[in-house]
Design a protein around this motif. Structure first.
Motif, mmCIF file in Angstrom:
data_model
loop_
_atom_site.group_PDB
_atom_site.id
_atom_site.type_symbol
_atom_site.label_atom_id
_atom_site.label_comp_id
_atom_site.label_asym_id
_atom_site.label_seq_id
_atom_site.Cartn_x
_atom_site.Cartn_y
_atom_site.Cartn_z
ATOM 1 N N ARG A 206 -42.921 28.397 57.735
ATOM 2 C CA ARG A 206 -41.593 29.008 57.899
ATOM 3 C C ARG A 206 -41.746 30.514 58.046
ATOM 4 N N ASP A 207 -41.141 31.010 59.114
ATOM 5 C CA ASP A 207 -41.148 32.432 59.432
ATOM 6 C C ASP A 207 -39.890 33.061 58.826
ATOM 7 N N HIS A 208 -39.865 34.379 58.702
ATOM 8 C CA HIS A 208 -38.675 35.114 58.249
ATOM 9 C C HIS A 208 -38.383 36.149 59.322
ATOM 10 N N LYS A 209 -37.429 35.829 60.221
ATOM 11 C CA LYS A 209 -37.289 36.642 61.436
ATOM 12 C C LYS A 209 -36.485 37.919 61.223
ATOM 13 N N ARG A 210 -35.545 37.888 60.253
ATOM 14 C CA ARG A 210 -34.710 39.085 60.086
ATOM 15 C C ARG A 210 -35.475 40.166 59.337
ATOM 16 N N THR A 220 -36.605 40.314 64.225
ATOM 17 C CA THR A 220 -37.876 40.987 64.478
ATOM 18 C C THR A 220 -38.846 39.956 65.049
ATOM 19 N N GLY A 221 -40.087 40.370 65.256
ATOM 20 C CA GLY A 221 -41.123 39.404 65.657
ATOM 21 C C GLY A 221 -41.492 38.472 64.509
ATOM 22 N N GLY A 222 -41.089 38.788 63.278
ATOM 23 C CA GLY A 222 -41.409 37.975 62.092
ATOM 24 C C GLY A 222 -41.883 38.884 60.959
ATOM 25 N N LEU A 263 -48.613 24.479 71.182
ATOM 26 C CA LEU A 263 -47.171 24.421 71.446
ATOM 27 C C LEU A 263 -46.457 24.737 70.134
ATOM 28 N N TYR A 264 -45.698 25.805 70.162
ATOM 29 C CA TYR A 264 -44.952 26.252 68.977
ATOM 30 C C TYR A 264 -43.541 25.715 69.111
ATOM 31 N N THR A 265 -43.128 24.834 68.204
ATOM 32 C CA THR A 265 -41.762 24.333 68.239
ATOM 33 C C THR A 265 -40.995 24.961 67.085
ATOM 34 N N VAL A 277 -34.862 25.140 68.360
ATOM 35 C CA VAL A 277 -34.327 26.490 68.553
ATOM 36 C C VAL A 277 -35.030 27.108 69.752
ATOM 37 N N GLU A 278 -36.351 26.958 69.787
ATOM 38 C CA GLU A 278 -37.124 27.534 70.896
ATOM 39 C C GLU A 278 -38.498 26.880 70.950
ATOM 40 N N PHE A 279 -39.106 26.960 72.139
ATOM 41 C CA PHE A 279 -40.529 26.656 72.261
ATOM 42 C C PHE A 279 -41.258 27.955 72.553
ATOM 43 N N ASN A 280 -42.441 28.120 71.973
ATOM 44 C CA ASN A 280 -43.307 29.220 72.363
ATOM 45 C C ASN A 280 -44.603 28.621 72.890
ATOM 46 N N ALA A 281 -45.231 29.341 73.818
ATOM 47 C CA ALA A 281 -46.386 28.797 74.526
ATOM 48 C C ALA A 281 -47.702 29.209 73.880
ATOM 49 N N ARG A 282 -47.685 29.445 72.568
ATOM 50 C CA ARG A 282 -48.825 30.090 71.893
ATOM 51 C C ARG A 282 -48.681 29.909 70.391
ATOM 52 N N PHE A 283 -49.680 30.395 69.651
ATOM 53 C CA PHE A 283 -49.575 30.415 68.197
ATOM 54 C C PHE A 283 -48.486 31.402 67.779
ATOM 55 N N GLY A 284 -47.836 31.152 66.645
ATOM 56 C CA GLY A 284 -46.813 32.065 66.135
ATOM 57 C C GLY A 284 -47.452 33.209 65.369
ATOM 58 N N ASP A 285 -46.757 34.311 65.326
ATOM 59 C CA ASP A 285 -47.196 35.461 64.550
ATOM 60 C C ASP A 285 -46.011 35.866 63.685
ATOM 61 N N PRO A 286 -46.011 35.678 62.380
ATOM 62 C CA PRO A 286 -47.155 35.536 61.484
ATOM 63 C C PRO A 286 -47.494 34.115 61.020
ATOM 64 N N GLU A 287 -46.989 33.051 61.645
ATOM 65 C CA GLU A 287 -47.314 31.702 61.161
ATOM 66 C C GLU A 287 -48.824 31.439 61.138
ATOM 67 N N THR A 288 -49.514 31.928 62.182
ATOM 68 C CA THR A 288 -50.966 31.701 62.284
ATOM 69 C C THR A 288 -51.710 32.229 61.052
HETATM 70 N N1 GLY Z 1 -43.029 34.111 64.510
HETATM 71 C C1 GLY Z 1 -42.319 33.923 65.692
HETATM 72 C C2 GLY Z 1 -43.114 33.948 66.907
HETATM 73 O O1 GLY Z 1 -44.317 34.028 66.903
HETATM 74 O O2 GLY Z 1 -42.508 33.885 67.971
#
Ligand code: GLY
Ligand code: AMP
Length: 427
Positions: A206-210, A220-222, A263-265, A277-288
């Motif tokens: 779980r990311d914290h985007k705000r 924010t980016g996370g 695949l980031y879901t 909510v969204e798909f991202n085509a890569r690892f998440g930052d900061p989830e990784t």
């Molecule tokens: N943590 C959100 C992202 O990588 O897009």
């Protein structure tokens, strides 16, 4: 195996660190990397945008696998160019990266293949947009239709706010705006290795985007993350894989854009079930930064199998611990980050309690300075979520730079869940 990572953030530092510890990997190179990575990887001073130079370098150094970290090179087709030279690439093609690069493309595929997501309309003029806003009511979500580093989304609570944001978005670009129904619920990021056909999900994060505590302030980016997410049990994971991840991977293959990479879901756990909510085509930052410290399998092997279409039958091993990450951001982030501030404290040691991945730092003469909006990813590990958070914040307390901002409530929503359900350690 010689691996080259493209990128320079905290996500790439975590990838480099994990690959450095992979038995299958002999050498890790990072283009262009950052000042925090030099002890575990060779930092190569090249600009990936200078494509011919990069391709020549990859051949000269006999790189056997390229891992593309950020979205921009993917959306610009770097993976296609490298693959065309016969080097396996972990990262989707330009066409498949549109799942992240174009919200309207992603929404259209989801709609046509019945993948649950928020109702939406793509709009190009203010009057039509206003009509939709008043018909659907507030809160309502407005999104720019391009890459915005997680900052192109506004949740509008009032009609005045919504109309103003719509006008602003449409006047600032010739792109269109995606208007979305607001979804209520907890968010969850589920990242998966995908080899075009087969799917291997990782643990939930779980990311914290705000920017600010209690989900206030701008997106924010996370600002922090934790893994695993106690709310994600096996049954819920199966639902997400069956109704969302397998269908989108199949859809992309059927459309002629097989998806290869991470695949980031991004999901909202709504009362009506999980929705995208969204798909991202890569690892998440900061989830990784919280997922990889818990992975026990050889990341090099998995990434190579992903890039070469051989994931079938593979499994992932995870440690039973939790990991939490607190992002230390610069003053002025996300809109106007101020950089060049001296960093003090222990920003290097990696032990069983805590680790620091560098997101935006530079080395000047004899000290480190801030060099980006997000500066450091401070990760704590522990047998419980609470313990991992204690270790992360303990390490945060040992690091300082002028104007540093960070959230003090990372993990709180799941701590409430853990106490409510009396879960000591759900794994
Ligand atoms: N943590 C959100 C992202 O990588 O897009
Ligand atoms: P995105 O860039 O699409 O991931 O959006 C960034 C953030 O905005 C998400 O992580 C959510 O917190 C929020 N968000 C986006 N779309 C919605 C929606 N339809 N309903 C509620 N929140 C949303």
């Amino acid at each position: 195996m010689k691996v080259c990572i493209i990128g320079n953030g905290g996500r790439e530092h975590a990838l480099a660190w994990k690959l450095h510890h992979s038995p299958s990997v002999t050498d890790v190179y990072v283009v262009p990397g950052n000042a925090g990575m030099t002890s575990i990887a060779t930092v190569v001073n090249l600009d990936w945008k200078n494509r011919d130079t990069l391709l020549a370098w990859l051949l000269e150094y006999k790189i056997e696998l390229v891992v593309i970290g950020p979205e921009l090179p993917l959306v610009e087709g770097l993976s296609d160019a490298i693959r065309a030279m016969g080097i396996p690439v972990f990262g989707p093609s330009q066409q498949a990266s549109r799942l992240e690069g174009s919200k309207s493309f992603a929404k259209d595929v989801m709609l046509r293949y019945g993948i649950p997501t928020a109702k939406y309309e793509v709009c190009q003029d203010v009057e039509t947009g206003k009509g939709i806003i008043h018909q659907w009511g507030v809160p309502i979500v407005l999104k720019r239709d391009g890459l915005c580093g997680g900052k192109g989304v506004t949740i509008c609570e009032t009609f005045t706010d919504a109309e103003q944001v719509l006008q602003e978005m449409l006047s600032n670009s010739d792109e269109c705006v995606v208007i979305e129904e607001y979804m209520q619920g907890q968010e969850l990021s589920l990242l998966s290795f995908v080899d075009g056909k087969h799917v291997l999900p990782m643990i939930g994060a779980r990311d914290h985007k705000r920017l600010l505590d209690h989900d206030k302030g701008p997106n924010t980016g996370g600002m922090g993350a934790y893994a695993p997410v106690p709310e994600l049990d096996d049954a819920l994971e199966q639902i997400i894989v069956d109704t969302i991840i397998n269908p989108i991977v199949k859809a992309m293959a059927e459309e002629g854009y097989p998806y290869v990479g991470c695949l980031y879901t991004g999901l909202m756990l709504t009362e009506g079930g999980p929705k995208v909510v969204e798909f991202n085509a890569r690892f998440g930052d900061p989830e990784t930064q919280v997922i990889l410290p818990l992975l026990q399998s050889d990341l090099g092997d998995i990434m190579y199998a992903t890039a070469t279409g051989r994931l079938e039958g593979m499994t992932l091993e995870w440690s039973k611990e939790y990991a939490s990450c607190v992002i230390l951001a610069s003053e002025g982030y996300p809109h106007h980050p101020l950089i060049g501030r001296t960093i003090t404290g222990d920003i290097h040691s990696m032990d069983t309690r805590s680790r620091v991945f560098h997101s935006g730092t530079a080395y000047e003469t004899d000290h480190y300075v801030t060099q980006g909006g997000r500066v450091l990813s401070v990760v704590g590990l522990g047998d419980t979520l609470e313990e991992s958070l204690e270790h992360a914040y303990e390490r945060v307390g040992m690091i300082d730079f002028e104007g540093q901002q960070y959230r003090k409530d990372i993990g709180e929503s799941s701590l409430d869940f853990v106490y409510m359900h009396n879960i000591e350690n759900f794994r």
